[in-house]
Design a protein around this motif. Structure first.
Motif, PDB file in Angstrom:
ATOM      1  N   ARG A  59       0.825  -1.208   0.000  1.00 24.20           N
ATOM      2  CA  ARG A  59       0.000   0.000   0.000  1.00 24.20           C
ATOM      3  C   ARG A  59       0.862   1.262   0.000  1.00 24.20           C
ATOM      4  O   ARG A  59       0.571   2.229  -0.714  1.00 24.20           O
ATOM      5  CB  ARG A  59      -0.928  -0.003   1.218  1.00 24.20           C
TER       6      ARG A  59
ATOM      7  N   ARG B 209       0.896   4.254  -2.856  1.00 22.38           N
ATOM      8  CA  ARG B 209       0.688   5.668  -2.533  1.00 22.38           C
ATOM      9  C   ARG B 209       1.867   6.523  -2.997  1.00 22.38           C
ATOM     10  O   ARG B 209       1.684   7.622  -3.528  1.00 22.38           O
ATOM     11  CB  ARG B 209       0.492   5.843  -1.022  1.00 22.38           C
TER      12      ARG B 209
ATOM     13  N   ASN C 191       1.707   9.467  -5.747  1.00 24.09           N
ATOM     14  CA  ASN C 191       2.120  10.809  -5.353  1.00 24.09           C
ATOM     15  C   ASN C 191       3.227  11.335  -6.256  1.00 24.09           C
ATOM     16  O   ASN C 191       3.259  12.532  -6.593  1.00 24.09           O
ATOM     17  CB  ASN C 191       2.585  10.793  -3.899  1.00 24.09           C
TER      18      ASN C 191
ATOM     19  N   GLY D  97      -4.762   5.380  -6.541  1.00 29.16           N
ATOM     20  CA  GLY D  97      -4.027   4.161  -6.239  1.00 29.16           C
ATOM     21  C   GLY D  97      -4.988   3.024  -5.957  1.00 29.16           C
ATOM     22  O   GLY D  97      -6.052   3.224  -5.360  1.00 29.16           O
TER      23      GLY D  97
ATOM     24  N   ASP E  51      -6.632   5.262  -2.783  1.00 27.88           N
ATOM     25  CA  ASP E  51      -5.814   6.465  -2.661  1.00 27.88           C
ATOM     26  C   ASP E  51      -6.197   7.462  -3.751  1.00 27.88           C
ATOM     27  O   ASP E  51      -6.321   7.095  -4.923  1.00 27.88           O
ATOM     28  CB  ASP E  51      -4.325   6.109  -2.794  1.00 27.88           C
ATOM     29  N   GLY E  52      -6.404   8.715  -3.351  1.00 28.15           N
ATOM     30  CA  GLY E  52      -6.679   9.759  -4.332  1.00 28.15           C
ATOM     31  C   GLY E  52      -8.105   9.818  -4.820  1.00 28.15           C
ATOM     32  O   GLY E  52      -8.395  10.476  -5.821  1.00 28.15           O
TER      33      GLY E  52
END
Length: 209
Positions: free
Chosen positions: A159, A163, A167, A189, A203-204
């Motif tokens: 994970r 990320r 990023n 993600g 993510d995001g």
């Protein structure tokens, strides 16, 4: 062109078809489909995924020819060539969704953790370049209690690496930053489970999705 949210929903629906073994028609890979695509392509999502043979993006998301612009590299790491590939697709095809797709039990992640714990003198320079890109996102985990639980450590490291890659794409390219700010590009993600076949986007994501 479809929006990032529409593309995300299409991927989710495709993944559910894959998991339930209710795949789309062969029309998506038919001769007619191939012929139509000779004039050009309009992929609705860009996938930066791992090279692992068990995680082919088109199959996992039940998509056909011309639907996805796929970049695969061990550990779904971000290096200049991957950034350039994302820039190219996002600008050329106006694709508005980028997915960094990692997966459970990733070999590149476990290799990095092993290298951090037991450095190898025989590792090739090329393999070391992958490990070095994964290292910053996972190294800190070895200083936590996770070091006593291998499975939990690998899960969190996978994970963390996803990320970090997402990023890097968001902030490592002026082109991508501008597309995010002005054109609605979104970088998210996700993790594919080898055990269940499900893809979890984590993510995001915009609120409420």
């Amino acid at each position: 062109m479809i929006s990032a949210l529409e593309a995300l929903q299409r991927l989710r629906e495709g993944n559910l078809r894959f998991v339930s073994d209710a795949k789309n028609s062969d029309a998506l890979t038919s001769h007619a489909r191939r012929t139509a695509l000779t004039e050009g392509q309009e992929p609705f999502a860009i996938i930066l995924g791992c090279s692992d043979s068990r995680v082919p993006a088109e199959i996992v998301f039940d998509q056909g020819l011309g639907d996805l612009f796929v970049i695969r590299v061990a550990g779904n790491i971000v290096a200049p060539s991957q950034v350039g590939s994302v820039e190219f697709a996002a600008e050329r095809f106006h694709t508005r969704l980028v997915v960094v797709l990692g997966h459970s039990s990733c070999g590149a992640i476990t290799a990095t953790l092993e290298e951090l714990q037991r450095p190898s003198e025989n590792q090739s320079r090329n393999l070391h370049s992958i490990v070095d890109r994964v290292r910053p996102s996972v190294e800190g985990l070895l200083a936590t209690e996770l070091r006593h639980d291998h499975d939990a450590l690998v899960h969190q490291a996978v994970r963390a690496n996803i990320r970090a890659s997402a990023n890097q794409l968001r902030h490592g390219s002026e082109v991508i930053e501008q597309l995010i700010q002005k054109e609605g590009l979104r970088v998210v993600g996700a993790e594919y489970s080898l055990e269940t076949g499900l893809v979890e986007f984590f993510d995001g994501l915009p609120p409420g999705t």
